[in-house]
Design a protein around this motif. Structure first.
Motif, short mmCIF file in Angstrom:
data_model
loop_
_atom_site.label_atom_id
_atom_site.label_comp_id
_atom_site.label_asym_id
_atom_site.label_seq_id
_atom_site.Cartn_x
_atom_site.Cartn_y
_atom_site.Cartn_z
N THR A 1 1.99 10.34 -9.79
CA THR A 1 2.72 11.83 -10.10
C THR A 1 3.13 12.76 -9.34
OG1 THR A 1 1.26 12.33 -11.76
CG2 THR A 1 3.12 10.96 -12.33
N ARG A 2 2.21 13.27 -9.05
CA ARG A 2 1.72 14.58 -8.30
C ARG A 2 1.77 14.26 -6.53
NH1 ARG A 2 -1.13 17.44 -11.51
NH2 ARG A 2 -0.44 17.54 -13.12
N PHE A 3 1.56 13.20 -6.10
CA PHE A 3 1.85 12.67 -4.23
C PHE A 3 3.02 11.71 -4.30
CE2 PHE A 3 -2.32 14.31 -5.70
CZ PHE A 3 -2.08 15.04 -4.66
N THR A 4 3.88 11.77 -5.16
CA THR A 4 5.17 10.93 -4.42
C THR A 4 5.83 11.24 -2.88
OG1 THR A 4 6.93 12.28 -5.56
CG2 THR A 4 5.68 11.13 -6.89
N LEU A 5 7.01 10.60 -2.74
CA LEU A 5 7.98 10.62 -1.86
C LEU A 5 8.63 11.56 -1.90
CD1 LEU A 5 7.99 9.73 1.35
CD2 LEU A 5 9.54 7.90 0.14
N GLU A 6 8.96 11.59 -3.24
CA GLU A 6 10.09 12.42 -2.91
C GLU A 6 9.45 14.51 -2.98
OE1 GLU A 6 11.02 11.93 -7.13
OE2 GLU A 6 12.94 11.17 -5.92
N LYS A 7 7.65 14.24 -2.52
CA LYS A 7 7.42 15.85 -2.73
C LYS A 7 7.01 15.41 -1.41
CE LYS A 7 6.70 15.92 -7.79
NZ LYS A 7 5.58 16.36 -9.03
N GLY A 8 6.98 14.92 -0.89
CA GLY A 8 6.62 14.88 0.58
C GLY A 8 5.61 13.64 1.17
N TYR A 9 4.72 13.65 0.02
CA TYR A 9 3.79 11.80 0.71
C TYR A 9 3.62 10.75 0.50
CZ TYR A 9 1.60 17.06 -1.08
OH TYR A 9 0.55 18.09 -1.46
N LEU A 10 3.68 10.19 1.53
CA LEU A 10 2.93 8.94 1.86
C LEU A 10 1.62 7.93 1.19
CD1 LEU A 10 4.67 6.52 2.36
CD2 LEU A 10 3.64 7.13 5.02
N VAL A 11 1.83 7.63 0.30
CA VAL A 11 0.87 6.50 -0.55
C VAL A 11 0.44 5.06 0.51
CG1 VAL A 11 -0.61 6.24 -2.79
CG2 VAL A 11 0.52 8.51 -2.78
N GLU A 12 -0.58 5.32 0.76
CA GLU A 12 -0.81 3.83 1.36
C GLU A 12 -2.60 2.89 0.23
OE1 GLU A 12 -0.78 3.27 5.27
OE2 GLU A 12 -0.56 5.72 5.07
N SER A 13 -2.23 1.65 0.25
CA SER A 13 -3.65 1.24 -0.40
C SER A 13 -3.43 0.52 -0.26
CB SER A 13 -3.58 1.47 -1.91
OG SER A 13 -1.83 0.71 -2.86
N LYS A 14 -5.00 0.27 -0.53
CA LYS A 14 -5.70 -1.69 -0.10
C LYS A 14 -6.54 -1.96 -0.85
CE LYS A 14 -8.56 -3.88 3.30
NZ LYS A 14 -9.64 -4.29 3.13
N ARG A 15 -5.85 -3.68 -1.88
CA ARG A 15 -6.82 -3.52 -3.01
C ARG A 15 -7.74 -4.27 -2.36
NH1 ARG A 15 -4.63 -1.67 -7.62
NH2 ARG A 15 -2.82 -1.89 -7.87
N GLY A 16 -8.88 -4.68 -3.18
CA GLY A 16 -10.46 -5.61 -3.35
C GLY A 16 -11.27 -4.91 -2.56
N GLY A 17 -12.56 -5.44 -2.13
CA GLY A 17 -13.80 -5.04 -2.38
C GLY A 17 -13.97 -3.61 -1.60
N GLY A 18 -13.20 -3.37 -0.30
CA GLY A 18 -12.82 -2.40 0.48
C GLY A 18 -11.55 -0.95 0.36
#
Length: 153
Positions: A48-65
């Motif tokens: 909700t606070r770190f959206t592309l519309e608000k100027g943020y790019l979020v990347e995620s990698k799932r799993g152990g690391g």
């Protein structure tokens, strides 16, 4: 006192500000432990606070690391800002996208807090009490007119 979401948001933004790359890489469970909250609270803040519309790019990698990487998307320089805004707004813009753009411009210090508040009020759903798609078209026209005026100072 502020709520936990505000505190987590402020913490992540301060980490990004201190980072030489302007990005932060976190592990959701570690951050949840730090703030004594459930991991889904971290998900909520990020979604909700770190959206592309608000100027943020979020990347995620799932799993152990796995990790979540958040970085700020920089606005173009002053010469191409007009073009960027025209393309972003287009012929119509929804309220969430408009508020996200206003937030991004305020964060980048393109707009003062007062100017941002005035824009939010002018393009709010309550003020533009029209049916769709007219509401989004008028909102786009109002935003473009206000931004052209403010950026021409």
């Amino acid at each position: 006192m502020r709520n936990i979401s505000d505190i987590i948001e402020k913490y992540l933004k301060s980490m990004m500000h201190e980072s030489p790359s302007g990005a932060v890489e976190i592990q959701r469970n570690d951050l949840a432990d730090k703030f004594s909250c459930v991991p889904s609270q971290i998900n909520y803040v990020i979604s909700t606070r770190f959206t592309l519309e608000k100027g943020y790019l979020v990347e995620s990698k799932r799993g152990g690391g796995g990790y979540i990487r958040i970085r700020r998307v920089e606005l173009p320089g002053p010469m191409s800002l007009h073009t960027h805004l025209h393309q972003t707004i287009g012929s119509e813009i929804g309220q969430a996208a408009a508020e996200g753009l206003i937030y991004q411009l305020e964060e980048a210090k393109v707009l003062t807090p007062r100017e941002a508040n005035l824009m939010r009020a002018a393009v709010s759903r309550e003020v533009l009490a029209l049916k769709l798609p007219y509401r989004d078209q008028i909102r786009a026209n109002i935003m473009k007119a206000m931004l052209i005026s403010l950026l021409s100072r």
